[in-house]
Design a protein around this motif. Structure first.
Motif, PDB file in Angstrom:
ATOM      1  N   ILE A 113      36.254  35.521  69.613  1.00  0.00           N
ATOM      2  CA  ILE A 113      36.303  35.331  71.067  1.00  0.00           C
ATOM      3  C   ILE A 113      35.452  34.132  71.482  1.00  0.00           C
ATOM      4  O   ILE A 113      35.891  33.277  72.256  1.00  0.00           O
ATOM      5  CB  ILE A 113      35.846  36.612  71.790  1.00  0.00           C
ATOM      6  N   THR A 114      34.252  34.045  70.937  1.00  0.00           N
ATOM      7  CA  THR A 114      33.384  32.920  71.330  1.00  0.00           C
ATOM      8  C   THR A 114      33.994  31.591  70.918  1.00  0.00           C
ATOM      9  O   THR A 114      33.794  30.576  71.586  1.00  0.00           O
ATOM     10  CB  THR A 114      31.990  33.048  70.703  1.00  0.00           C
ATOM     11  N   GLU A 115      34.753  31.631  69.840  1.00  0.00           N
ATOM     12  CA  GLU A 115      35.441  30.420  69.406  1.00  0.00           C
ATOM     13  C   GLU A 115      36.319  29.880  70.524  1.00  0.00           C
ATOM     14  O   GLU A 115      36.301  28.692  70.848  1.00  0.00           O
ATOM     15  CB  GLU A 115      36.326  30.794  68.223  1.00  0.00           C
ATOM     16  N   ALA A 116      37.088  30.799  71.127  1.00  0.00           N
ATOM     17  CA  ALA A 116      37.963  30.397  72.230  1.00  0.00           C
ATOM     18  C   ALA A 116      37.137  29.895  73.402  1.00  0.00           C
ATOM     19  O   ALA A 116      37.508  28.926  74.082  1.00  0.00           O
ATOM     20  CB  ALA A 116      38.834  31.576  72.646  1.00  0.00           C
ATOM     21  N   LEU A 117      35.996  30.534  73.616  1.00  0.00           N
ATOM     22  CA  LEU A 117      35.136  30.095  74.720  1.00  0.00           C
ATOM     23  C   LEU A 117      34.592  28.699  74.454  1.00  0.00           C
ATOM     24  O   LEU A 117      34.458  27.879  75.362  1.00  0.00           O
ATOM     25  CB  LEU A 117      33.976  31.080  74.905  1.00  0.00           C
ATOM     26  N   ALA A 118      34.283  28.453  73.197  1.00  0.00           N
ATOM     27  CA  ALA A 118      33.750  27.143  72.848  1.00  0.00           C
ATOM     28  C   ALA A 118      34.809  26.068  73.043  1.00  0.00           C
ATOM     29  O   ALA A 118      34.537  24.981  73.555  1.00  0.00           O
ATOM     30  CB  ALA A 118      33.261  27.156  71.400  1.00  0.00           C
ATOM     31  N   ILE A 119      36.012  26.402  72.653  1.00  0.00           N
ATOM     32  CA  ILE A 119      37.076  25.398  72.732  1.00  0.00           C
ATOM     33  C   ILE A 119      37.362  25.027  74.183  1.00  0.00           C
ATOM     34  O   ILE A 119      37.449  23.855  74.539  1.00  0.00           O
ATOM     35  CB  ILE A 119      38.368  25.927  72.081  1.00  0.00           C
ATOM     36  N   HIS A 120      37.494  26.051  75.020  1.00  0.00           N
ATOM     37  CA  HIS A 120      38.013  25.774  76.354  1.00  0.00           C
ATOM     38  C   HIS A 120      36.941  25.640  77.421  1.00  0.00           C
ATOM     39  O   HIS A 120      37.158  25.030  78.440  1.00  0.00           O
ATOM     40  CB  HIS A 120      39.007  26.855  76.760  1.00  0.00           C
ATOM     41  N   GLY A 122      33.482  25.201  76.508  1.00  0.00           N
ATOM     42  CA  GLY A 122      32.292  24.544  75.984  1.00  0.00           C
ATOM     43  C   GLY A 122      31.076  25.456  75.907  1.00  0.00           C
ATOM     44  O   GLY A 122      29.950  24.971  75.890  1.00  0.00           O
ATOM     45  N   LEU A 123      31.325  26.746  75.877  1.00  0.00           N
ATOM     46  CA  LEU A 123      30.182  27.650  75.816  1.00  0.00           C
ATOM     47  C   LEU A 123      29.721  27.819  74.374  1.00  0.00           C
ATOM     48  O   LEU A 123      30.520  27.798  73.446  1.00  0.00           O
ATOM     49  CB  LEU A 123      30.562  29.023  76.373  1.00  0.00           C
ATOM     50  N   ALA A 124      28.425  27.992  74.223  1.00  0.00           N
ATOM     51  CA  ALA A 124      27.908  28.199  72.873  1.00  0.00           C
ATOM     52  C   ALA A 124      26.726  29.146  72.948  1.00  0.00           C
ATOM     53  O   ALA A 124      26.201  29.435  74.023  1.00  0.00           O
ATOM     54  CB  ALA A 124      27.506  26.870  72.245  1.00  0.00           C
ATOM     55  N   GLY A 125      26.354  29.640  71.796  1.00  0.00           N
ATOM     56  CA  GLY A 125      25.153  30.453  71.684  1.00  0.00           C
ATOM     57  C   GLY A 125      25.178  31.689  72.559  1.00  0.00           C
ATOM     58  O   GLY A 125      26.191  32.382  72.664  1.00  0.00           O
ATOM     59  N   ASP A 126      24.044  31.928  73.219  1.00  0.00           N
ATOM     60  CA  ASP A 126      23.908  33.149  74.005  1.00  0.00           C
ATOM     61  C   ASP A 126      24.870  33.192  75.179  1.00  0.00           C
ATOM     62  O   ASP A 126      25.405  34.238  75.536  1.00  0.00           O
ATOM     63  CB  ASP A 126      22.464  33.291  74.504  1.00  0.00           C
ATOM     64  N   ALA A 127      25.077  32.023  75.761  1.00  0.00           N
ATOM     65  CA  ALA A 127      25.986  31.983  76.902  1.00  0.00           C
ATOM     66  C   ALA A 127      27.372  32.449  76.478  1.00  0.00           C
ATOM     67  O   ALA A 127      28.013  33.247  77.158  1.00  0.00           O
ATOM     68  CB  ALA A 127      26.051  30.561  77.460  1.00  0.00           C
ATOM     69  N   ALA A 128      27.796  31.933  75.338  1.00  0.00           N
ATOM     70  CA  ALA A 128      29.112  32.316  74.852  1.00  0.00           C
ATOM     71  C   ALA A 128      29.146  33.806  74.555  1.00  0.00           C
ATOM     72  O   ALA A 128      30.107  34.502  74.890  1.00  0.00           O
ATOM     73  CB  ALA A 128      29.456  31.513  73.593  1.00  0.00           C
ATOM     74  N   ALA A 130      27.318  36.163  75.862  1.00  0.00           N
ATOM     75  CA  ALA A 130      27.300  36.935  77.102  1.00  0.00           C
ATOM     76  C   ALA A 130      28.683  36.972  77.727  1.00  0.00           C
ATOM     77  O   ALA A 130      29.181  38.020  78.155  1.00  0.00           O
ATOM     78  CB  ALA A 130      26.282  36.329  78.073  1.00  0.00           C
ATOM     79  N   GLU A 131      29.324  35.808  77.716  1.00  0.00           N
ATOM     80  CA  GLU A 131      30.647  35.742  78.334  1.00  0.00           C
ATOM     81  C   GLU A 131      31.657  36.572  77.517  1.00  0.00           C
ATOM     82  O   GLU A 131      32.486  37.281  78.086  1.00  0.00           O
ATOM     83  CB  GLU A 131      31.094  34.278  78.419  1.00  0.00           C
ATOM     84  N   ALA A 132      31.515  36.484  76.211  1.00  0.00           N
ATOM     85  CA  ALA A 132      32.426  37.254  75.358  1.00  0.00           C
ATOM     86  C   ALA A 132      32.242  38.750  75.620  1.00  0.00           C
ATOM     87  O   ALA A 132      33.222  39.507  75.729  1.00  0.00           O
ATOM     88  CB  ALA A 132      32.173  36.938  73.894  1.00  0.00           C
ATOM     89  N   LEU A 133      30.980  39.159  75.751  1.00  0.00           N
ATOM     90  CA  LEU A 133      30.727  40.573  76.026  1.00  0.00           C
ATOM     91  C   LEU A 133      31.325  40.967  77.366  1.00  0.00           C
ATOM     92  O   LEU A 133      31.898  42.041  77.527  1.00  0.00           O
ATOM     93  CB  LEU A 133      29.227  40.846  76.001  1.00  0.00           C
ATOM     94  N   ARG A 134      31.217  40.039  78.325  1.00  0.00           N
ATOM     95  CA  ARG A 134      31.777  40.332  79.644  1.00  0.00           C
ATOM     96  C   ARG A 134      33.293  40.531  79.528  1.00  0.00           C
ATOM     97  O   ARG A 134      33.861  41.481  80.066  1.00  0.00           O
ATOM     98  CB  ARG A 134      31.481  39.177  80.600  1.00  0.00           C
ATOM     99  N   LEU A 135      33.930  39.638  78.758  1.00  0.00           N
ATOM    100  CA  LEU A 135      35.380  39.753  78.596  1.00  0.00           C
ATOM    101  C   LEU A 135      35.750  41.062  77.892  1.00  0.00           C
ATOM    102  O   LEU A 135      36.727  41.720  78.251  1.00  0.00           O
ATOM    103  CB  LEU A 135      35.922  38.567  77.791  1.00  0.00           C
ATOM    104  N   MET A 136      34.942  41.403  76.885  1.00  0.00           N
ATOM    105  CA  MET A 136      35.250  42.635  76.164  1.00  0.00           C
ATOM    106  C   MET A 136      35.119  43.834  77.095  1.00  0.00           C
ATOM    107  O   MET A 136      35.930  44.766  77.058  1.00  0.00           O
ATOM    108  CB  MET A 136      34.323  42.784  74.946  1.00  0.00           C
ATOM    109  N   ASP A 137      34.101  43.789  77.923  1.00  0.00           N
ATOM    110  CA  ASP A 137      33.953  44.840  78.936  1.00  0.00           C
ATOM    111  C   ASP A 137      35.167  44.882  79.829  1.00  0.00           C
ATOM    112  O   ASP A 137      35.721  45.931  80.140  1.00  0.00           O
ATOM    113  CB  ASP A 137      32.710  44.544  79.804  1.00  0.00           C
ATOM    114  N   MET A 138      35.543  43.689  80.241  1.00  0.00           N
ATOM    115  CA  MET A 138      36.619  43.560  81.210  1.00  0.00           C
ATOM    116  C   MET A 138      37.915  44.166  80.683  1.00  0.00           C
ATOM    117  O   MET A 138      38.666  44.786  81.429  1.00  0.00           O
ATOM    118  CB  MET A 138      36.811  42.063  81.473  1.00  0.00           C
TER     119      MET A 138
END
Lengths: 334, 544, 308, 293, 328
Positions: A113-120, A122-128, A130-138
């Motif tokens: 999931i973070t891979e996709a976030l990085a690609i589109h 530009g998120l990396a590390g903790d930010a990515a 956190a966002e991935a966790l948010r999406l998984m929650d969602m």
């Protein structure tokens, strides 16, 4: 991006696909507006998946594709790979029928999931993360934080599909193409996923293409549906109109063949015969050999898809049902 | 001491000169050339002990560069005896030989060689183990008592007793005189002294070595070269021993490298990596000769290729069949085809060396090539075409497999059905189980007397009879004559009769051809091959 | 998982024992080493003395028991030729063999895998066909023919490289090349089919659909999956590192374990042959164990199953 | 993804002949070449006696190492003046016989053990796996070296030994496929019909795994030819006066510079044959695997 | 009327599952005390989510998966031991139709050869008449004679399923267990196959167990329906009744999750959560974690399956002893 909100998000024009010289898609025209949900219905082999795989350039190299695929006016067909890569996932995300094998078995879910976030984004590390966790929650993965580092085989089929959706959402796409997302799932899970898709569309406003052979599922998710047969769209229209008053004998046949949960237990009404071999399509209407309403013209001349105002479009010489706005369902054995 | 002999004086002078002009000498030393020699095998047993490594590959690395005897073989000449560590010798009687040792001979460890070292070299401890001489008892018990607990390889006493079956002991008369006492009369004592094995090693070096293997990897001898480095199965480097009694050796280093593949040896020679490539089959001569700057030294050696018959085989029990076999082989054609005419078909199992003691039977020859006669003999024998097994090793001898296939084909021409059975090793060749027929062998002449090889190999104690290949009562009687009689005429009569029996009447073997060795080398090196496996790198044969 | 590895280790030990027994039985059943060791011309007393000295005159099963006992105490026997410890002889030779086989293995990996992967990604292209053809060629030429041809070209005709021996690093080039060419072919073919298989999987399509660029799809998604089958064959190659040198070491007169084996076999040096077989088997077994471990590391699905 | 459903009887089914022609046309040139070459090899193997101009031991010591291309000896003669062509033909027969015999033995052995492991599981399975481990633990050349050097090489021993080559590969394949077939699918279906285990394995599972096994055989076949040549190099392959491709190459290597044809003729045959088998095998694998069509 | 063709009592099937890397094997009850009776010619539908044990139950009824406890009687006789000749002989009387016909057919044999196989195995029809019988069977399932020599992959999914059914009917079985026979088929073909099954069953008076997760199909074909959850039957009734007025909350959830064309999703109860892992069986009523109406007793005590009315059983604390549905 300053997109014209009135303009179509995606426009397919005369999209044709052939494998090893065998034509499987015979010119698809389809407009997808922003935020709209369209269903693609048809039996296996009718080309509904191929349409979108072709549009995104995901078909194997032996496929030859012609026509036009425009996203916000930009042509995708024949575009260089980087252009396609910018569209995939970012503008148009796609999820597939078999979620378990569509996730990479050797990579951790979180990373996929973070891979996709990085690609589109530009998120990396903790930010990515956190966002991935948010999406998984969602998408309704319980206990996402703990399961972030698990592998796909440690999730059930339904959860894999949720994860696929989360991954698709990572790019905040304008269009989500869901290719039979519920076929492999249990009815209860199927309902949950459909629910999720509806909800997500409501929240994010992304358009949805819902590919399915399940008319019931399509009717719940979509506003508009296209019925495909043998590589062509044979009928297209608003979901209510289409379902209340199918005009094409094939659409009609699909409805009639469905067993029902209510009403009397009657004998089912199948469509006779089977879908034709794409190598040997009949000359006239491809459905003619199975159709109970053929006239001589059906065998010789292929009916064109004609736009029919608000009712959508239809490709049939001898439509069934009530011609105009009539909403009287006619249930009789075909 | 007044009577300083000439060589001694020269030695002292050069030693003195050496101390004065040392820098120049070391300069010239660095100028000395080294050579690399590719051989198929360095040693079979991974030791450099002459008693343990009794093989032709051993002969090549040992003689005359490393090991020297009281009497040496004249390697570059007639293979007869020449004075070496002994300067003179005389017979005291039939059983006793006295030798005067050369003075001032240094071992590689710097010690002078004395009678004590000679006594040691023929001691129980060194070679005989617990064996007793035939026809007598060991004398000088004290001298032969082992002083160290070094374990002697099991094979050595047997080998030693074969060469010295009746040596009762060696007596150190004084520091430079020794006497060899035999238990039985023996005309060949001198010959045995220059045979493979009777060479001299330093007692001190033996005593100091931690184990037999340690010693045998670096034996201390008197030779012109000493062991520098020995990597079994890989390489052996001999380095010049500058205190050699015969003068400074011409080469700085001789490096033998093991290259098992013929093609690789030739390739290495062609690419200039090796100075010499040994063990070339005759078919490689052309490839080497055609290359610029290379030549091939070929020489016949004192070893005949033979094939022997097993008379336990019901078919071969009939001498007619064996005779037929000997008449079916066109030896000259084999020599021409496989040996490029570079060797000869000898006069039966005889060597030129026999002539030196007038033991050569003139007019004797191998059975003539006569297919018609062979066919007739087979008919007379009532041969029905039964298969005769031919246990064969894969090129243990040069051209062995090719030669065997040719012979089988020639036998086939006269109607003999000989079947090749490939074997891996000698144990399988000699395996008593199963039917034997014909096999390959070779016969060597190690002293200038017909006792080698005929008596040694086919006599009552010879391997042929020991392995129950063949036996003949008359031959056994004649063998005793040859071994013990000192009457030359009687001995010559005996050998003549033995040849008749073994090659015609009741064939034990057939002689095929004399063996030859081929050594590819750089033309520029000006070196000559001896008629032996041995390679002489002493000053007499370098840039001569 | 733990149980799985215990079973694997147990099986590995059984395998080693099987190899031990095999070596012992085959080597003893086939006749008398004394004759071979001592040569044809040695008198019978010597042979008997030799047989007694080495315990060859005892019943086979007693020899076997004492052999096993010795092995368990770490005594691998003494070379009949050298009187030296067989294990020491073998260990002395291993570095020389590794000098050839490790660079050869690296060459195989560095050339074979990328070539196969590249061919898989560019199917039906000229490169693909070239790789397949070259791979099959490399694989079908007997290694001694290859070795001799290389010597002919590089040593004799071009005079660039030495034709044999072990003196400098140049000496190693031709043997390494000879050893690696066949393996490169095998590995290239294998990697190619593994990669083609993986590239057809749905998750690769998913990765592409995500908008990942092509190189990342290949590197991050396809290769880790293709690694699983490739590791199998690489594991096999690692295991046969020591054994792979038999022919090449003979051609190039390289004093490694392969030549030691050939020499010891022809001399019937039982202890050394047994020791070499044991060392080789142990290397194979260990590398197979490592491959199994690698599987778990590469493919998480295998971690939770007790699959064979 | 179902792209095409090619299930229907098309209205005008082309005749068998036309289909045959089409099939042939679809065969790539390299594969066609491979098939032709292999057919030639098989013919040679069968008719070597009729084809070869001379006996394999017939020698002409005066015409040693004569050049190829002369009328009596098209491929020249070897170091004993024997006709290389005749020996080559015989070698092809012998090598094919060895490779074929050994491949069959190892396939039968491996498949049987694999099936046994799949059928009985438990101890039998562990035994088979240990045997497979053992086989994998001793590189084949090393094992052959040990066995042949100590027992002496003979044709039956050679074929028998080679018959062990690669059996564990078949065993693993057979076991895996049999287990998965029994777990679900056609084999379970037939068991459910009431078939005996023998019928299930011989009538159903074997034919189904046959294609995979055959492809595997195309891999072992050239490997066995190469292995035999490697053993011949070490002097442990086919023994004179019999001849094989590996034996010819092995004995001919000493003549590489002087009379290269002795070695090159069989070496080229080995190469082209293994190449052909590989090409045909790869092609067969694609043909036999419906998912790749 | 004759007795039941198949009677199963308290069937239990457990298998061992190792959890995690170092877990100990723990028994998992796939089928947990199920009793069933099937009358000749009757069709029993079995529905449930994946993992509910319905396929295992189907195989146990046929004796393919042995039961660890409980007993099965076929036609009044106890089920023989798996793999014995008696067991094999009994196969002629009971047959299985699979979900995936392609996997169930041997791809190397022609359709006709496979349809003839039960005849050969059980020696039912003499060789010379076999072709005739195969032709009959093929026409009975709607396969054309020219398809006899085709291989499975040359047929469409529907045709393959017809071939499987023809094979299953070849030995004139008395019981047919259909495990998701139409789920892999397209809607139009599904209807064809369902119709065909119904016709054949009526003609031949075959008892049928029809396992499916598709309630609509089950309703259409089954006389009686059993709903399974986690290895147990939670409700059983005639198919007309059970989907009209489901009693058990799980049945209700199943019914409401069926998407019906033209009827929007809104207002339906969607069952939340995943089907539980049989290895971690919840305490009390296994359904309680997902049950919108669960009470304390549901968490602690497993409700027994009890008769609610004639021909109707349910296992829920909240279902009253009358046929009234529980309050929503």
């Amino acid at each position: 991006m300053t997109a014209d909100p009135t303009r179509n998000l995606v426009e397919l024009r005369d999209l044709k696909v052939a494998f090893d010289g065998v034509q499987v898609l015979h010119g698809i025209d389809l407009d997808v507006r922003r935020g709209e949900a369209i269903g693609l219905v048809g039996e296996s082999g009718c080309g509904k998946s191929v349409t979108w795989l072709a549009a995104l350039g995901l078909l194997p190299g032996k496929a030859s594709i012609t026509g036009s695929v425009r996203v916000d006016g930009d042509e995708l067909l024949g575009a260089p790979r980087p252009v396609l890569e910018r569209v995939r996932g970012k503008r148009i995300a796609m999820i597939f029928q078999d979620p378990s094998s569509s996730l990479n078995p050797v990579l951790r879910i979180g990373r996929q999931i973070t891979e996709a976030l990085a690609i589109h984004r530009g998120l990396a590390g903790d930010a990515a993360k956190a966002e991935a966790l948010r999406l998984m929650d969602m998408v309704g993965i319980p206990d996402a934080r703990r399961r972030f580092d698990l592998y796909s085989h440690e999730f059930s089929g339904g959860q894999c599909q949720r994860l696929m959706i989360a991954m698709a959402l990572a790019g905040q796409p304008d269009l989500l193409v869901a290719d039979e997302p519920t076929t492999a799932l249990d009815a209860t899970i199927q309902a949950q996923i459909l629910d999720l898709l509806i909800e997500l569309r409501a929240e994010t406003g992304m358009a949805t293409i819902f590919i399915s052979h399940d008319l019931g599922a399509v009717s719940q998710v979509c506003e508009r549906a296209c019925v495909m047969y043998a590589g062509r769209i044979v009928e297209q229209g608003k979901i209510d109109a289409l379902f209340d008053n199918p005009r094409h004998p094939y659409t009609r046949g699909l409805f009639d063949a469905l067993p029902r949960l209510d009403g009397p237990r009657t004998r089912l009404v199948p469509i006779a015969g089977t879908v034709p071999n794409p190598r040997h399509l009949p000359e006239g209407c491809a459905f003619a050999p199975r159709c109970a309403h053929t006239g001589p013209d059906c065998l010789s001349e292929r009916p064109q898809l004609r736009f029919n105002g608000v009712l959508g479009s239809l490709a049939c010489h001898h439509p069934v049902g009530a011609a105009p706005v009539a909403a009287q369902p006619v249930l009789e054995p075909a | 001491m007044v009577t300083l002999n000439r060589r001694h004086a020269l030695g002292l002078m050069s030693a003195a000169a050496g101390t004065i002009i040392l820098p120049r000498m070391s300069f010239s030393q660095s100028q000395r050339q080294s050579v690399t020699i590719a051989v198929q095998k360095i040693t079979n047993n991974n030791t450099l002990d002459i008693w343990n490594e009794q093989s032709n590959v051993g002969e090549r690395v040992f003689f005359p560069n490393l090991w020297e005897g009281l009497i040496d073989r004249n390697w570059m000449g007639d293979q007869g005896p020449v004075a070496s560590l002994a300067t003179e010798w005389k017979r005291i009687d039939d059983k006793t030989l006295e030798l005067k040792l050369r003075r001032g001979v240094k071992f590689h460890n710097g010690d002078e060689m004395t009678a004590d070292d000679v006594v040691f070299s023929f001691s129980k401890e060194r070679i005989f183990g617990n064996t007793e001489p035939k026809g007598g008892k060991t004398v000088f018990e004290a001298d032969h008592k082992p002083t160290t607990v070094k374990e002697l390889p099991a094979a050595i006493p047997g080998v030693a007793r074969r060469l010295w079956p009746a040596l009762a002991g060696v007596e150190a008369v004084d520091k430079y005189t020794v006497r060899f006492h035999n238990a039985t009369p023996d005309v060949t004592l001198e010959g045995r002294l220059y045979s493979f094995g009777s060479q001299i090693t330093s007692r001190r070096a033996w005593d100091e070595a931690k184990s037999y293997t340690d010693w045998a990897r670096k034996p201390v001898t008197t030779g012109p070269y000493m062991v520098g480095e020995y990597k079994p199965d890989v390489s052996l480097t001999l380095v010049a021993f500058d205190e050699y009694w015969g003068g400074r050796p011409p080469l700085k280093e001789i490096r033998f490298v093991e290259v098992p593949e013929v093609a690789s040896r030739v390739n290495g020679l062609l690419s200039g990596q090796y100075d010499f490539a040994c063990d070339l089959p005759p078919d490689q001569i052309g490839a080497v000769k055609n290359a610029p700057g290379l030549e091939v030294q070929s020489s016949t050696i004192w070893n005949h290729r033979i094939s022997t018959f097993n008379t336990q085989n019901p078919v071969l029990a009939n001498p007619l069949v064996r005779r037929a076999m000997t008449h079916s082989i066109d030896r000259q054609a084999i020599v021409e085809a496989l040996w490029a005419g570079q060797t000869v078909v000898p006069a039966g199992l005889q060597f030129e060396s026999f002539k030196t003691s007038d033991m050569f039977v003139d007019g004797w020859a191998t059975p003539e090539y006569n297919p018609e006669l062979a066919k007739k003999l087979l008919k007379d024998a009532g041969y029905k075409g039964d298969a005769i097994p031919y246990r064969l090793l894969n090129n243990y001898y040069t051209n062995q497999t090719a030669n065997a296939q040719i012979m089988v084909e020639m036998w086939k021409q006269v109607g003999l059905n000989v079947e090749i059975q490939m074997k891996e090793n000698w144990a399988q060749i000699h395996d008593p189980a199963g039917l034997k027929g014909v096999r390959d062998w070779s016969a060597s002449n190690s002293i200038n007397d017909p006792i080698t090889p005929l008596v040694v190999q086919f006599g009552p104690n010879g391997e042929a009879q020991q392995k129950k290949d063949w036996t003949n009562a008359e031959v056994n009687q004649l063998s005793v004559v040859l071994e013990t009689s000192t009457d030359r005429a009687l001995r010559k009569k005996a050998i003549t009769r033995m040849l008749e029996i073994c090659e015609r009447e009741d064939p034990a073997y057939q002689v095929l051809h004399q063996n030859a060795v081929f050594t590819g080398m750089k033309k520029s090196l000006k070196w000559k091959a001896a008629p032996a496996f041995a390679m002489d790198f002493r000053s007499g044969n370098w840039n001569a | 998982m733990l149980r799985f590895f215990l079973i694997r280790i147990l099986r590995a030990l059984v395998t080693i024992l099987a190899v031990l027994t095999f070596a012992f039985v085959v080597l003893r059943m086939s006749g008398d080493p004394a004759q071979v060791m001592l040569g044809p011309d040695v008198p019978q007393e010597s042979v008997d003395a030799f047989r007694h000295a080495w315990g060859l005159d005892q019943p086979l099963w007693i020899q076997y028991i004492s052999y096993l006992k010795a092995i368990f105490t770490g005594d691998f026997g003494v070379s009949m030729r050298d009187k030296a410890s067989a294990l020491q002889l073998v260990i002395d030779r291993i570095p020389a063999t590794l000098e050839l086989t490790i660079p050869a293995l690296l060459l195989k990996l560095v050339i074979g895998i990328p070539a196969g992967v590249y061919a898989a990604l560019h199917r039906q292209s000229a490169v693909d066909r070239g790789v397949i053809l070259a791979a099959i060629f490399g694989f079908t030429i007997p290694s001694f023919v290859m070795g001799l041809l290389l010597v002919l070209i590089f040593s004799i005709i071009l005079g660039l490289l030495p034709s044999g021996g072990q003196d400098t690093w140049q000496h190693a080039i031709l043997p390494i090349l000879t050893m690696s060419i066949g393996g490169i072919g095998i590995l290239a073919r294998f990697s190619r089919s593994a990669m083609i298989e993986v590239m057809g999987q749905p998750y690769i399509r998913t990765a592409s659909a995500k908008g990942m660029n092509w190189a990342d799809v290949v590197w991050r998604h396809a290769l880790p999956n293709a690694a699983v089958p490739i590791v199998t064959i690489v594991g096999f190659m690692v295991g046969s590192l020591i054994a792979g040198a038999v022919v090449v070491e003979s051609i190039f007169s390289w004093p490694g374990i392969g030549r030691l084996l050939v020499v010891s076999v022809s001399n019937r040096d039982l202890a050394v042959v047994q020791c070499i077989l044991l060392v080789i088997a142990a290397a194979m077994v260990v590398s197979n164990l490592i491959v199994d471990l690698m599987y778990g590391w590469l493919d998480p699905r295998l971690r939770s199953h007790s699959a064979h | 993804m179902t792209i095409a459903d090619i299930t229907h009887p098309s209205p005008a089914e082309p005749s068998l002949f036309v289909r045959g022609i089409r099939q042939v046309r679809k065969v790539p040139f390299s594969v066609a070449f491979g098939i032709a070459w292999l057919a030639a090899m098989v013919l040679i193997a069968f008719f070597a006696d009729l084809l070869r101009p001379y006996g394999i031991t017939a020698m002409d010591l005066r015409a040693r190492l004569s050049l190829p291309g002369n009328p009596p000896h098209l491929l020249g003669t070897d170091e004993l003046g024997r006709d290389v062509l005749s020996r080559l033909l015989q070698s092809i027969r012998v090598s094919l016989a060895i490779a074929f015999g050994a491949t069959i033995i190892s396939a039968v052995l491996g498949t049987t053990l694999g099936f046994a492991a799949a059928k009985f599981r438990g101890a039998v399975e562990h035994l088979v796996l240990v045997l497979a481990d053992f086989q994998a633990a001793l590189p084949f050349l090393v094992m052959s070296l040990a066995v042949l050097a100590f027992f002496g090489s003979s044709m039956p021993l050679l074929i028998g030994l080679m018959g062990f080559y690669g059996w564990e590969r078949y065993a693993r394949i057979a076991r895996g496929l049999a287990i998965s077939a029994s777990a679900q699918g056609y084999a379970a279906a037939v068991v459910q019909l009431g078939a005996t285990p023998l019928r299930v394995y011989l009538h159903h599972i074997l034919p189904n795994v046959a294609s995979t096994l055959i492809v595997s055989m195309t891999l072992t076949f050239p490997e066995i030819i190469l292995m035999e040549s490697g053993l011949s190099f070490l002097g442990l392959g086919v023994q004179p006066p019999e001849t094989s491709l590996g034996n010819m190459v092995g004995f001919g290597r000493d003549y590489l510079t002087r009379a290269p044809w002795i070695m090159l003729a069989p070496a080229i045959v080995i190469m082209v044959t293994t190449l052909s088998i590989s090409l045909v095998g790869d092609w067969l694998r694609d043909k036999l695997d419906p998912t790749l069509r | 009327m004759a007795g039941p063709i198949l009677q199963a009592k308290d069937l239990v099937r457990t298998y061992e599952v190792r959890q995690g890397m170092f877990g100990r094997p723990s028994p998992v009850r796939a089928v947990d005390g199920i009793s069933l009776t099937i009358m000749p010619g009757e069709t029993l539908g079995i529905v449930g989510e994946s993992g509910s044990g319905k396929s295992t139950l189907g195989r146990m009824l046929l004796g393919i998966d042995p039961a660890q406890a409980g007993e099965i009687a076929f036609d009044g006789q106890a089920m023989p031991k798996l793999g014995t000749p008696q067991w094999r002989a009994l196969r002629a009387k009971m047959q299985l139709v699979y979900q995936d016909p392609l996997a169930a057919l041997d791809r190397r044999l022609t359709i006709s050869a496979q349809i003839a196989e039960p005849l050969a195995i059980h020696g039912l029809v003499p060789l010379e008449h076999r072709q005739t019988r195969v032709a009959e069977l093929m026409s009975a399932v709607g396969l054309r004679p020219d398809q006899a020599d085709r291989y499975p992959h040359e047929l469409s999914g529907g045709q393959r399923q017809r071939a499987v059914i023809a094979r299953a009917l070849a030995s004139r079985p008395k019981l047919l267990v259909c495990d998701e026979p139409v789920s892999a088929l397209d809607v139009s073909i599904q209807a064809q196959v369902v119709n065909m099954l119904r016709d054949l069953q009526e003609e031949n008076h075959i008892a049928m167990v029809f396992i499916s997760h598709d309630l609509k199909v089950v309703r259409n074909i089954a006389d009686r329906v059993a709903v399974m959850y986690l290895g147990r039957i939670v409700e059983e009734a005639s198919s007309d009744v059970i989907f009209q007025s489901p009693l058990h909350p799980y049945t209700r959830a199943l019914v409401s999750s069926v998407p019906v064309p033209g009827r929007p999703l809104k207002g339906r109860t969607i069952l939340q959560g995943e089907p539980p892992n049989p290895a971690n069986r919840p305490s009390g009523c296994a359904f309680h974690p997902r049950c919108p109406m669960a009470t304390d007793i549901c968490r602690t005590t497993a409700p027994p399956l009890r008769a609610i009315s004639a021909d109707r059983t349910a296992a829920c604390h909240l279902v009253a002893d009358s046929a009234e549905p529980v309050a929503a």
